[in-house]
Design a protein around this motif. Structure first.
Motif, PDB file in Angstrom:
ATOM      1  N   UNK A  12      67.243  77.556 120.731  1.00  0.00           N
ATOM      2  CA  UNK A  12      66.989  76.179 120.277  1.00  0.00           C
ATOM      3  C   UNK A  12      67.961  75.215 120.943  1.00  0.00           C
ATOM      4  N   UNK A  13      69.218  75.615 121.098  1.00  0.00           N
ATOM      5  CA  UNK A  13      70.192  74.749 121.769  1.00  0.00           C
ATOM      6  C   UNK A  13      69.791  74.510 123.223  1.00  0.00           C
ATOM      7  N   UNK A  14      69.334  75.549 123.910  1.00  0.00           N
ATOM      8  CA  UNK A  14      68.925  75.405 125.307  1.00  0.00           C
ATOM      9  C   UNK A  14      67.665  74.548 125.432  1.00  0.00           C
ATOM     10  N   UNK A  15      66.803  74.589 124.425  1.00  0.00           N
ATOM     11  CA  UNK A  15      65.555  73.823 124.463  1.00  0.00           C
ATOM     12  C   UNK A  15      65.731  72.362 124.071  1.00  0.00           C
ATOM     13  N   UNK A  17      69.222  70.709 123.723  1.00  0.00           N
ATOM     14  CA  UNK A  17      70.492  70.091 124.078  1.00  0.00           C
ATOM     15  C   UNK A  17      71.346  69.740 122.874  1.00  0.00           C
ATOM     16  N   UNK A  18      71.008  70.286 121.715  1.00  0.00           N
ATOM     17  CA  UNK A  18      71.783  69.994 120.503  1.00  0.00           C
ATOM     18  C   UNK A  18      73.185  70.585 120.584  1.00  0.00           C
ATOM     19  N   UNK A  19      74.119  69.933 119.916  1.00  0.00           N
ATOM     20  CA  UNK A  19      75.482  70.437 119.789  1.00  0.00           C
ATOM     21  C   UNK A  19      75.505  71.593 118.787  1.00  0.00           C
ATOM     22  N   UNK A  20      76.508  72.436 118.899  1.00  0.00           N
ATOM     23  CA  UNK A  20      76.709  73.550 117.968  1.00  0.00           C
ATOM     24  C   UNK A  20      76.770  73.028 116.536  1.00  0.00           C
ATOM     25  N   UNK A  21      77.510  71.964 116.328  1.00  0.00           N
ATOM     26  CA  UNK A  21      77.667  71.395 114.981  1.00  0.00           C
ATOM     27  C   UNK A  21      76.349  70.842 114.439  1.00  0.00           C
ATOM     28  N   UNK A  22      75.502  70.340 115.324  1.00  0.00           N
ATOM     29  CA  UNK A  22      74.208  69.786 114.903  1.00  0.00           C
ATOM     30  C   UNK A  22      73.249  70.898 114.476  1.00  0.00           C
ATOM     31  N   UNK A  23      73.250  71.999 115.229  1.00  0.00           N
ATOM     32  CA  UNK A  23      72.409  73.138 114.861  1.00  0.00           C
ATOM     33  C   UNK A  23      72.915  73.741 113.550  1.00  0.00           C
ATOM     34  N   UNK A  24      74.232  73.799 113.382  1.00  0.00           N
ATOM     35  CA  UNK A  24      74.808  74.331 112.152  1.00  0.00           C
ATOM     36  C   UNK A  24      74.456  73.517 110.918  1.00  0.00           C
ATOM     37  N   UNK A  25      74.257  72.218 111.091  1.00  0.00           N
ATOM     38  CA  UNK A  25      73.917  71.347 109.964  1.00  0.00           C
ATOM     39  C   UNK A  25      72.431  71.065 109.825  1.00  0.00           C
ATOM     40  N   UNK A 140      75.277  75.856 126.801  1.00  0.00           N
ATOM     41  CA  UNK A 140      73.835  75.681 126.650  1.00  0.00           C
ATOM     42  C   UNK A 140      73.457  74.203 126.711  1.00  0.00           C
ATOM     43  N   UNK A 141      74.352  73.359 126.256  1.00  0.00           N
ATOM     44  CA  UNK A 141      74.132  71.900 126.342  1.00  0.00           C
ATOM     45  C   UNK A 141      74.171  71.454 127.801  1.00  0.00           C
ATOM     46  N   UNK A 142      75.114  72.024 128.560  1.00  0.00           N
ATOM     47  CA  UNK A 142      75.190  71.726 129.991  1.00  0.00           C
ATOM     48  C   UNK A 142      73.948  72.255 130.708  1.00  0.00           C
TER      49      UNK A 142
END
Length: 195
Positions: A12-15, A17-25, A140-142
């Protein structure tokens, strides 16, 4: 990527570009399956409280971080599969379930330890033989920024909005890697134009 327990998070992060903190929340009410999009409404960060480290939900990093991200069909399928896993975990946990409405959580509905997620990603990077300079989770964001720009042809301004940056220069300078083949193609075009 899905061969590990964290594979769906990484994908999901690779698809997106979400930050780790955004996926966590990320919560289920932030996902609009019908219109294929999700809203970044809160983040999960670690804070010290009385000498103890705890994970807390906060507002997004900046005003531009609060955004709506369109989702590809693969992300919709991933999230629908994740909903099944979440519902199964909720049933198995019974009264021990903490109803935080989280997309990615422990088997008891609690927020994930994002530092442990990063540690597992580093171990996976080593196991795959990737060089140490490759960032495990944030990379993954990069990857998203670089592939969207170079392979998909997404313009920098659109990427700025998708990635939640307040300035396009941040997107361009930090998240889009150099493309040597594009530089070589530009040189050929310059030769054709001015040769």
């Amino acid at each position: 990527m899905d061969a590990t327990e964290d594979g769906p998070i990484f994908r999901l992060m690779a698809q997106t570009g979400m930050r780790r903190s955004e996926v966590g929340g990320l919560t289920w009410n932030a996902i609009d399956f019908e219109n294929a999009r999700l809203s970044v409404q809160r983040t999960l960060i670690r804070q010290s409280l009385g000498g103890k480290s705890i994970w807390v939900f906060c507002e997004p990093k900046s005003r531009s971080s609060r955004r709506t991200i369109p989702l590809p069909p693969q992300a919709i399928e991933l999230l629908k599969s994740r909903l099944v896993v979440t519902n199964e975990s909720r049933l198995a946990a019974g009264t021990a379930w903490a109803d935080n409405n989280l997309v990615f959580c422990t088997p008891y509905g609690e927020p994930l330890n994002l530092d442990a997620l990063s540690a597992r990603a580093r171990r996976l990077r080593k196991r795959l033989g990737l060089q140490a300079g490759v960032q495990s989770v944030h990379g993954l964001r990069h990857l998203f920024g670089t592939t969207q720009h170079h392979l998909a042809g997404t313009d920098v301004k659109t990427l700025q909005v998708l990635m939640g940056h307040s300035r396009a220069t941040t997107t361009l300078d930090l998240y889009i890697s150099e493309d040597e083949s594009a530089a070589a193609a530009a040189a050929l075009k310059a030769g054709d134009l001015f040769g």
